[in-house]
Write a protein that holds these residues in place. Structure first.
Motif, PDB file in Angstrom:
ATOM      1  N   ASP A 183       0.817  -1.213   0.000  1.00  0.00           N
ATOM      2  CA  ASP A 183       0.000   0.000   0.000  1.00  0.00           C
ATOM      3  C   ASP A 183       0.857   1.271   0.000  1.00  0.00           C
ATOM      4  OD1 ASP A 183      -2.324  -1.480   0.054  1.00  0.00           O
ATOM      5  OD2 ASP A 183      -2.377  -1.569   2.249  1.00  0.00           O
ATOM      6  N   PHE A 184       2.167   1.119   0.246  1.00  0.00           N
ATOM      7  CA  PHE A 184       3.046   2.287   0.343  1.00  0.00           C
ATOM      8  C   PHE A 184       4.068   2.343  -0.801  1.00  0.00           C
ATOM      9  CE2 PHE A 184       2.095   0.460   4.555  1.00  0.00           C
ATOM     10  CZ  PHE A 184       1.236   1.443   5.045  1.00  0.00           C
ATOM     11  N   ILE A 185       4.539   1.175  -1.231  1.00  0.00           N
ATOM     12  CA  ILE A 185       5.537   1.125  -2.307  1.00  0.00           C
ATOM     13  C   ILE A 185       4.836   0.715  -3.598  1.00  0.00           C
ATOM     14  CG2 ILE A 185       7.661   0.024  -3.115  1.00  0.00           C
ATOM     15  CD1 ILE A 185       8.435  -0.449  -0.226  1.00  0.00           C
ATOM     16  N   PRO A 186       4.929   1.514  -4.653  1.00  0.00           N
ATOM     17  CA  PRO A 186       4.255   1.196  -5.927  1.00  0.00           C
ATOM     18  C   PRO A 186       4.696  -0.158  -6.478  1.00  0.00           C
ATOM     19  CG  PRO A 186       5.094   3.442  -5.946  1.00  0.00           C
ATOM     20  CD  PRO A 186       5.647   2.792  -4.717  1.00  0.00           C
ATOM     21  N   PHE A 187       3.764  -0.820  -7.122  1.00  0.00           N
ATOM     22  CA  PHE A 187       4.053  -2.141  -7.709  1.00  0.00           C
ATOM     23  C   PHE A 187       5.160  -2.045  -8.757  1.00  0.00           C
ATOM     24  CE2 PHE A 187       3.028  -5.664 -10.690  1.00  0.00           C
ATOM     25  CZ  PHE A 187       3.212  -6.719  -9.801  1.00  0.00           C
ATOM     26  N   ALA A 188       5.253  -0.911  -9.433  1.00  0.00           N
ATOM     27  CA  ALA A 188       6.282  -0.715 -10.469  1.00  0.00           C
ATOM     28  C   ALA A 188       7.687  -0.815  -9.881  1.00  0.00           C
ATOM     29  CB  ALA A 188       6.095   0.642 -11.143  1.00  0.00           C
ATOM     30  N   VAL A 189       7.839  -0.403  -8.619  1.00  0.00           N
ATOM     31  CA  VAL A 189       9.157  -0.493  -7.965  1.00  0.00           C
ATOM     32  C   VAL A 189       9.565  -1.949  -7.798  1.00  0.00           C
ATOM     33  CG1 VAL A 189      10.447   0.007  -5.842  1.00  0.00           C
ATOM     34  CG2 VAL A 189       8.855   1.702  -6.783  1.00  0.00           C
ATOM     35  N   TRP A 190       8.599  -2.788  -7.380  1.00  0.00           N
ATOM     36  CA  TRP A 190       8.891  -4.215  -7.192  1.00  0.00           C
ATOM     37  C   TRP A 190       9.179  -4.884  -8.537  1.00  0.00           C
ATOM     38  CZ3 TRP A 190       9.840  -6.251  -2.586  1.00  0.00           C
ATOM     39  CH2 TRP A 190       9.367  -5.577  -1.458  1.00  0.00           C
ATOM     40  N   ILE A 191       8.438  -4.486  -9.561  1.00  0.00           N
ATOM     41  CA  ILE A 191       8.689  -5.028 -10.905  1.00  0.00           C
ATOM     42  C   ILE A 191      10.095  -4.661 -11.372  1.00  0.00           C
ATOM     43  CG2 ILE A 191       8.050  -4.823 -13.338  1.00  0.00           C
ATOM     44  CD1 ILE A 191       6.177  -6.607 -11.867  1.00  0.00           C
ATOM     45  N   SER A 192      10.498  -3.421 -11.093  1.00  0.00           N
ATOM     46  CA  SER A 192      11.828  -2.956 -11.505  1.00  0.00           C
ATOM     47  C   SER A 192      12.926  -3.739 -10.784  1.00  0.00           C
ATOM     48  CB  SER A 192      11.975  -1.458 -11.205  1.00  0.00           C
ATOM     49  OG  SER A 192      11.004  -0.713 -11.895  1.00  0.00           O
ATOM     50  N   LEU A 193      12.736  -3.963  -9.485  1.00  0.00           N
ATOM     51  CA  LEU A 193      13.728  -4.734  -8.722  1.00  0.00           C
ATOM     52  C   LEU A 193      13.826  -6.168  -9.238  1.00  0.00           C
ATOM     53  CD1 LEU A 193      12.934  -3.519  -5.083  1.00  0.00           C
ATOM     54  CD2 LEU A 193      14.950  -2.976  -6.443  1.00  0.00           C
ATOM     55  N   GLY A 194      12.661  -6.763  -9.545  1.00  0.00           N
ATOM     56  CA  GLY A 194      12.659  -8.118 -10.095  1.00  0.00           C
ATOM     57  C   GLY A 194      13.338  -8.175 -11.454  1.00  0.00           C
ATOM     58  N   ALA A 195      13.099  -7.137 -12.278  1.00  0.00           N
ATOM     59  CA  ALA A 195      13.713  -7.084 -13.610  1.00  0.00           C
ATOM     60  C   ALA A 195      15.230  -6.964 -13.506  1.00  0.00           C
ATOM     61  CB  ALA A 195      13.140  -5.912 -14.408  1.00  0.00           C
TER      62      ALA A 195
END
Length: 437
Positions: free
Chosen positions: A169-181
């Motif tokens: 709810d605080f960190i955008p999903f795009a950030v997690w996608i970027s880290l995974g990428a």
């Protein structure tokens, strides 16, 4: 004096190396017993994930549970094969001590010609003793490496998923996608450099080899922190002394196939199937014309948990149908979205507050749980209840059989996820009403 003389192995270590099979056999037996108990942990884990994860995260829960199950199955296969081979090795040791000369060509059972032909096809006992001893020691080291590597990766992935769920709810999903990428790209780069570094063309290219080392070391420290050195100590020793990659694959493939079979069996013993059924986004995949054993308490085993609405039996005879609807932890956000927050009345004492809070919760449950009997809405009088089957919290209601027809009947239970009435979860319980005469 040569380095070989200076680094001569001490006598105590040589003696320990020769007698290491005793420790191996003991540890292998204990490890085998331990790994056979570990599926119970995954059964509990799958139930916990069903209870905690929202439905749209069920596939992630399935992936975690399967990851652990596959690792446990692979370890079990390792230790079973090691135990069998060590037992065979001990038998050969005893056989060699009784018959140190090996096969006897001139005997009273077979002709010398036949005995000689058989002896030529069979390996010498002493050669087998040495070969199996080396195989068992390598297998034991491999199991230890796998335990460290697979265990560390599984724990890391579980922690990452837990952090994601707490911070989504605080960190955008795009950030997690970027880290995974970034992690995925790094893995590809390391793989490419590894393939280039092992090729004859770049084998002596100092710059490329140093860059490959730096990348693989950094990636290894990130992927397997705390256990990087012991893992690579064993892996590097094994791979640098291996005759070929294909030989290692021939040994590894049977282990993976057996582990897949064991994992499939263990999945059938858990509630992981529910995560698969309901894990395709938020679609409802349960069929209304099917009788599911999970809907009837008399078909539960003693250790089974309740995750779906249940009645006592698929055949009803008395004046009421007892319906229990579990309230899972993953429904907490439904309470907030649909019911809002409970407002405490400071003027009331503790007991009165408890009564008021319980009534607020029941009203909340009633606002997002709807019950239908044979397609007609039923205004159920819900009561809080902790079912002893799995110690599950939920709500209980009684449906009079005067509403039923003799023979087949249906109870529908639906939960909505917002005030617009979108479906969160839906179940149909088929049963037969047989009134006493």
């Amino acid at each position: 004096m040569s380095n070989e003389s200076n680094n001569k192995t001490p006598k105590w270590l040589r003696r320990l190396e020769k007698e290491s099979w005793q420790a191996e056999l003991l540890i292998s037996g204990l490890a085998l017993y331990g790994t056979l108990q570990l599926p119970i942990f995954v059964y509990w884990l799958s139930d916990t994930l069903i209870n905690l994860f929202p439905i749209n995260y069920y596939l992630a829960g399935y992936a975690i549970a399967f990851l652990y199950l596959f690792g446990i199955a692979l370890l079990t296969t390792f230790f079973i094969m090691h135990f069998i081979l060590r037992a065979y090795w001990v038998g050969l040791i005893g056989l060699n001590s009784v018959y140190p000369d090996g096969y006897k060509i001139d005997n009273k059972i077979y002709s010398p010609i036949y005995s000689k032909l058989v002896a030529e096809k069979l390996p010498k006992v002493r050669d087998s003793i040495k070969e199996i001893d080396n195989m068992c020691s390598s297998m034991f080291s491999g199991a230890f490496v796998f335990l460290l590597m697979y265990g560390m990766m599984s724990i890391s992935l579980s922690v990452i998923l837990a952090i994601y769920m707490l911070t989504k709810d605080f960190i955008p999903f795009a950030v997690w996608i970027s880290l995974g990428a970034v992690f995925f790209i790094a893995m590809i780069v390391v793989t490419i450099f590894g393939a280039m570094g092992k090729s004859e063309k770049f084998r002596n290219n100092e710059k490329l080899q140093k860059n490959f080392f730096r990348l693989s070391y950094l990636f290894g420290m990130i992927a397997t922190p705390f256990v990087y050195k012991p893992i690579n100590q064993i892996l590097f020793t094994t791979t640098t002394n291996s005759k070929s990659v294909s030989a290692n694959l021939k040994v590894a493939v049977p282990f993976f196939l057996i582990a897949m079979v064991l994992s499939t069996y263990h999945i059938s013993q858990t509630n992981i199937g529910m995560m698969i059924l309901k894990g395709n986004g938020e679609n409802i995949n349960l069929h209304e014309n099917t009788v599911y054993a999970d809907h009837y308490l008399d078909q539960y085993n003693p250790d089974q948990n309740i995750f779906v609405p249940v009645i006592d039996s698929d055949i009803v005879e008395g004046p009421f149908v007892k319906l229990f609807v579990p309230i899972l932890k993953n429904e907490s956000y439904l309470h907030e979205d649909i019911c809002g927050e409970y407002e405490k009345d400071e003027s009331l004492n503790k007991d009165a507050q408890s009564v008021l809070r319980n009534q607020w919760r029941l009203d909340c449950y009633k606002s997002y749980i709807s019950i239908k009997v044979n397609g007609a809405s039923y205004d159920a009088d819900l009561m809080k209840h902790r079912n002893p089957q799995g110690d599950r919290n939920g709500v209980l209601c009684y449906i009079p059989t005067s509403m039923l027809a003799q023979g087949k009947n249906k109870i529908g239970v639906e939960k909505i996820k917002n005030k617009e009435g979108e479906t969160y979860d839906k179940y149909t319980i088929n049963f037969w009403y047989a009134p006493n005469k």
